[in-house]
Design an enzyme around this catalytic site. Structure first.
Site: not given
Lengths: 237, 218
Positions: B53-55
């Site tokens: 997940t890009e966060n």
């Protein structure tokens, strides 16, 4: 003796000036230094340019700073999220500027700013409206868009633990933009859940080396933004 | 034809299942917000897949049990998630190094429109009063090795979402590899769109009638 520990958020943000560029960590509420932002609202600096992934929720934290008309321009990737009404209303009325940047380009622009790289080429946004008017160049038969590094006067960052040298560790996905923002500001101001003795953070596990941090303030029980939003709280209380 | 217009095809779980079957063991995968998130629930047993997940999390697990939510452990849709054993956290520049640097194998995204050449529009309708927001979509399509789109075949108004040319602002040009809709699975190739599989009750003529770009049979 080096001691970057500051007693209160108010003292930590006292030197912020009108027109400053401020990077604010966080992805949604995770990692958002809400106590530093509230201290800045109290302090009163205005005409700010804020670099942050989102624009805050409800009427606290970054949303409250915007609601107090202290922000001239937002540089962000996703200005509308659940419970975000303050920014959309001002933007629709043409009362706040927006520079929309793809999230990875935003992270890299901040990283580059901190690393002394004035600009770089990226494949992101080629052939889209966000590349319009930007220089591009072909490398190995593929087009890339030029993007500029970003530097700030101040970065406001939330972390889990800090020592008096400014070495930091973070908590889970609250890390997000914090480490790159620490590198890209003249003055990085950190709120830490806990201030620890030198040596308590394993040198192998330091995420942000202290050289990137100028001020640390302990906020041992930071507000839970989603709870404040659910209770419809407004800052100032 | 009237009853044919009523064809629903696969439901969203079946669409997610179709996409999940195409995710191989060992893949590093980013799932977009919404329908793509369902894909994780259908990866066949015995396959180990790592979700990004890009966060800032590699090794994202399912939603936490009620009461165990941690506001500092969320996904890109800002929903509470968990971290699996062997997970790791990292900052945003590293996260997008994984994305833009072509380290991730598969990304599954939603779409407003996909063109016959694989152009994707999924971040803005271009409406004048809309607040533009892009997030990580442009980085994902520019960098992840394989891009799957999962979407309804037609809009609520009955317009095709697979079109000759996107009328909405692009997220990326020539980026989509395969489209999973409620009517069919369609491959995007150098030679055009090829129908890989059709849902029960859907035939080629029906599919072409509801598709704005030319379809080909394998």
């Amino acid at each position: 003796m080096i001691n970057k520990i500051i007693k209160t958020p108010a003292e930590a943000v006292a030197e912020v000036f009108d027109g400053a560029v401020i990077m604010i960590s966080g992805f949604g509420e995770a990692g958002s230094p809400i106590e530093l932002i509230h201290a800045l609202i109290d302090q009163g600096a205005k005409d700010l340019t804020i670099v942050s992934n989102n624009t805050g929720s409800g009427h606290v934290g970054l949303a409250s700073l915007i609601e107090h008309r202290r922000v001239k321009k937002m540089i962000c990737s996703f200005p509308r999220t659940a419970n975000s009404t303050v920014f959309p209303e001002l933007y629709t009325k043409g009362e706040i500027e927006l520079e929309l940047v793809p999230q990875g380009t935003l992270a890299e622009r901040i990283r580059a700013g901190g690393a002394g790289i004035p600009a770089f080429y990226t494949p992101t946004s080629v052939d889209t409206p966000l590349a319009e008017g930007k220089e591009s160049r072909i490398f190995n038969n593929k087009e890339y868009v030029m993007e500029y590094g970003i530097k700030a006067d101040f970065s406001f960052v939330k972390c889990q633990a800090a020592d008096r040298y400014g070495n930091l560790i973070y908590n889970k996905t609250a890390r997000n933009f914090g480490p790159v923002m620490c590198t890209a500001a003249t003055t990085t101001i950190v709120q830490a859940r806990k201030v620890v003795e030198l040596g308590e953070i394993d040198p192998e596990c330091v995420v942000t080396p202290g050289i990137f941090v100028q001020k640390v303030v302990e906020v041992s029980n930071p507000a839970d933004e989603s709870k404040l939003v659910a209770e419809n709280r407004r800052y100032p209380w | 034809m009237v009853e044919k217009e009523m064809i629903k095809g696969w439901d969203k779980n079946e669409m997610a299942q179709k996409a999940a079957l195409d995710i191989p063991n060992g893949a590093y995968v980013n799932l977009g917000i919404g329908m793509p998130e369902l894909v994780a629930g259908f990866v066949p047993e015995g396959r180990e897949v790592i979700y990004h997940t890009e966060n800032g999390l590699l090794g994202m697990g399912p939603s936490p049990e009620p009461g165990k939510e941690d506001p500092e452990l969320i996904n890109a849709g800002k929903k509470n998630v968990t971290a699996i054993k062997g997970a790791c956290y990292f900052h945003h520049a590293d996260s997008f190094t994984m994305i833009r640097g072509q380290h991730l194998d598969i990304c599954v995204l939603g779409a407003l429109q996909v063109s016959g050449q694989g152009d994707l529009a999924n971040w803005s309708t271009g409406a004048k009063d809309a607040i533009p927001a892009v997030g990580g979509a442009m980085d994902l399509v520019a960098g992840v090795k394989t891009i799957y789109v999962i979407t309804k075949h037609i809009t609520k108004n009955g317009d095709p979402k697979i079109v000759e040319k996107c009328t909405y602002p692009l997220t990326g040009k020539k980026v989509v590899d395969r489209i999973y809709t409620n009517y069919a699975i369609i491959d995007v190739t150098e030679k055009g769109l090829f129908v890989k599989e059709m849902a029960p009750g859907v035939d080629f003529d029906f599919l072409q009638k509801h598709t704005g770009a030319k379809l080909n049979r394998y």
